[in-house]
Design a protein around this motif. Structure first.
Motif, short mmCIF file in Angstrom:
data_model
loop_
_atom_site.label_atom_id
_atom_site.label_comp_id
_atom_site.label_asym_id
_atom_site.label_seq_id
_atom_site.Cartn_x
_atom_site.Cartn_y
_atom_site.Cartn_z
N UNK A 243 0.82 -1.22 0.00
CA UNK A 243 0.00 0.00 0.00
C UNK A 243 0.85 1.27 0.00
N UNK A 244 2.13 1.15 0.25
CA UNK A 244 3.04 2.27 0.10
C UNK A 244 2.68 3.52 0.89
N UNK A 245 2.10 3.36 2.07
CA UNK A 245 1.78 4.52 2.91
C UNK A 245 0.37 5.04 2.77
N UNK A 265 5.86 3.24 8.59
CA UNK A 265 7.10 2.71 8.04
C UNK A 265 6.77 2.15 6.66
N UNK A 266 7.27 2.80 5.63
CA UNK A 266 7.05 2.32 4.26
C UNK A 266 8.08 1.26 3.93
N UNK A 267 7.80 0.05 4.33
CA UNK A 267 8.78 -1.04 4.22
C UNK A 267 8.56 -1.83 2.94
N UNK A 268 8.76 -1.16 1.81
CA UNK A 268 8.53 -1.83 0.53
C UNK A 268 9.60 -2.88 0.26
N UNK A 269 10.84 -2.57 0.61
CA UNK A 269 11.95 -3.51 0.40
C UNK A 269 12.10 -4.43 1.60
N UNK A 312 -1.04 -1.46 12.49
CA UNK A 312 -1.57 -2.35 11.47
C UNK A 312 -0.51 -2.48 10.38
N UNK A 313 -0.38 -3.69 9.84
CA UNK A 313 0.60 -3.93 8.77
C UNK A 313 -0.09 -4.47 7.53
N UNK A 314 0.53 -4.21 6.38
CA UNK A 314 -0.01 -4.66 5.10
C UNK A 314 1.15 -5.14 4.24
N UNK A 315 1.06 -6.36 3.72
CA UNK A 315 2.07 -6.87 2.80
C UNK A 315 1.40 -7.82 1.82
N UNK A 316 1.57 -7.57 0.53
CA UNK A 316 0.86 -8.40 -0.43
C UNK A 316 1.36 -8.22 -1.85
N UNK A 357 -4.90 -2.11 -4.00
CA UNK A 357 -4.29 -1.28 -2.96
C UNK A 357 -5.35 -0.54 -2.14
N UNK A 358 -6.39 -0.03 -2.82
CA UNK A 358 -7.42 0.70 -2.09
C UNK A 358 -8.26 -0.24 -1.23
#
Length: 374
Positions: A243-245, A265-269, A312-316, A357-358
């Motif tokens: 979701x990139x923030x 925390x924008x943890x894309x990597x 809350x965390x999101x990874x997908x 993403x939305x």
């Protein structure tokens, strides 16, 4: 040609060698096994066979060559080694039938659970309990084989055999425990008669079968999250990958949100997931960033990194690419951590990248709101 070379990594070659050597070891045990030098040779061979599990794991992680083929074959190789060894011990008169029954039954049940939940886009990955179960079983088998080889020295063989059976009992307990853990992780999918994407609307309003939500919907839900956080007297933060923030953006789009929102925390990597959020390298190597374990560690890491009491965390996989076997485009794992309790769940969303993403933002906000009000 490239596909073939990418599959035949050093780690996968070691795993294949372990599978091939199992029947060779069994023949060796049948011919040489028993008291004396032959039994010692059987014991040493099994120890080397067991250690290849650590070797292929080390090679895969250190060389950054974790493959789908390896994830498929490695657990099968482990189970094959254990079951064949227990069958041999049973043939030699060792009282291991109870352990063999529990281990085989557990593997059938877990494999069935994985197949069922995979139809709903959920991947139930192996946890630390499973690793400890395998290690304890291997050590106990090594002890039994060494005790058989030293049978002519009863003062050593007797205590060693007793210790080995005790370890095997511990392995059985871990086997049952890890099996229950798999069942608990699968419960949501097993109890839900609707497809996974149809069950995402409980808290978030982001039912994957409904029309796509709008940004205004996300901001409205974010307002409710902020109100719930104020009533509870906590600060919130987010750890976001696909979701990139956007979850934080929805929260901070509400005027006055600064008294609640600590940041994101924008943890894309994956490197950021490890360095900032404390996600385990073993987790990323064994089950990947799109997993229950990673979502849990991201949510818990956000609490410490941001100094908040709820996260809350999101990874997908938002798409259009990135799908792997068992992890389709649209699969998103969520984690929410409030008051020392962390919960994870996954949804497979339809639509293009923007819609996934939305919908993920809506679901994350809904999970956070539900946890704060719970």
């Amino acid at each position: 040609m490239a596909k073939k070379s990418s599959m035949w990594t050093p780690a996968n070659i070691v795993t294949c060698a372990r599978v091939v050597f199992v029947p060779v070891w069994l023949v060796m045990a049948e011919v040489l096994g028993g008291p004396g030098a032959g039994g010692i040779a059987v014991f040493v061979a099994f120890c080397l066979l067991s250690l290849t599990d650590k070797l292929d794991g080390y090679l895969a992680r250190s060389r950054n060559e974790v493959t789908t083929f390896g994830k498929f074959l490695d657990p099968i190789a482990d189970k094959l080694v254990v079951i064949v060894a227990l069958c041999y011990l049973l043939e030699c008169g060792a009282p291991v039938s109870w352990a063999l029954l529990v281990i085989v039954a557990r593997e059938f049940l877990v494999s069935g659970l994985r197949m069922v939940v995979a139809t709903k886009g959920i991947v139930i990955a192996a946890g630390n309990l499973g690793k400890w179960k395998t290690a304890t079983t291997m050590v106990s088998i090594c002890g039994c084989l060494l005790a058989m080889a030293l049978a002519n020295t009863p003062t050593v063989a007797g205590p060693l055999q007793t210790l080995s059976y005790a370890l095997l009992a511990v392995a059985v307990v871990l086997t049952i425990w890890s099996g229950v853990d798999y069942f608990v992780k699968s419960w949501g999918a097993l109890a839900d008669d609707e497809p996974e994407d149809a069950g995402a609307s409980d808290a978030s309003g982001s039912d994957a079968s409904d029309a796509a939500p709008t940004w205004d919907d996300a901001v409205a839900l974010a307002f409710e999250v902020l109100e719930a956080a104020r009533k509870r007297g906590v600060h919130v933060g987010t750890a976001e990958s696909c979701t990139g923030g956007l979850v934080e953006a929805a929260l901070t789009a509400v005027p006055g949100s600064s008294d609640v929102v600590m940041g994101a925390v924008g943890s894309y990597a994956c490197s950021v997931k490890q360095a900032i959020l404390g996600v385990s390298g073993d987790t990323l190597a064994s089950v990947g960033a799109v997993s229950s374990e990673c979502a849990q560690q991201m949510a818990e890491g956000a609490l410490e990194a941001l100094g908040c009491e709820a996260s809350v965390s999101v990874t997908g996989i938002a798409g259009p690419g990135g799908a792997t076997p068992g992890k389709p485009v649209g699969l998103v794992w969520f984690g929410v951590s409030v008051a020392g309790q962390t919960r994870t769940e996954s949804v497979v969303f339809p639509g293009d990248r923007a819609e996934v993403r939305l919908r993920s933002v809506m679901h994350a906000l809904g999970m956070l709101k539900g946890a704060l009000e719970g």
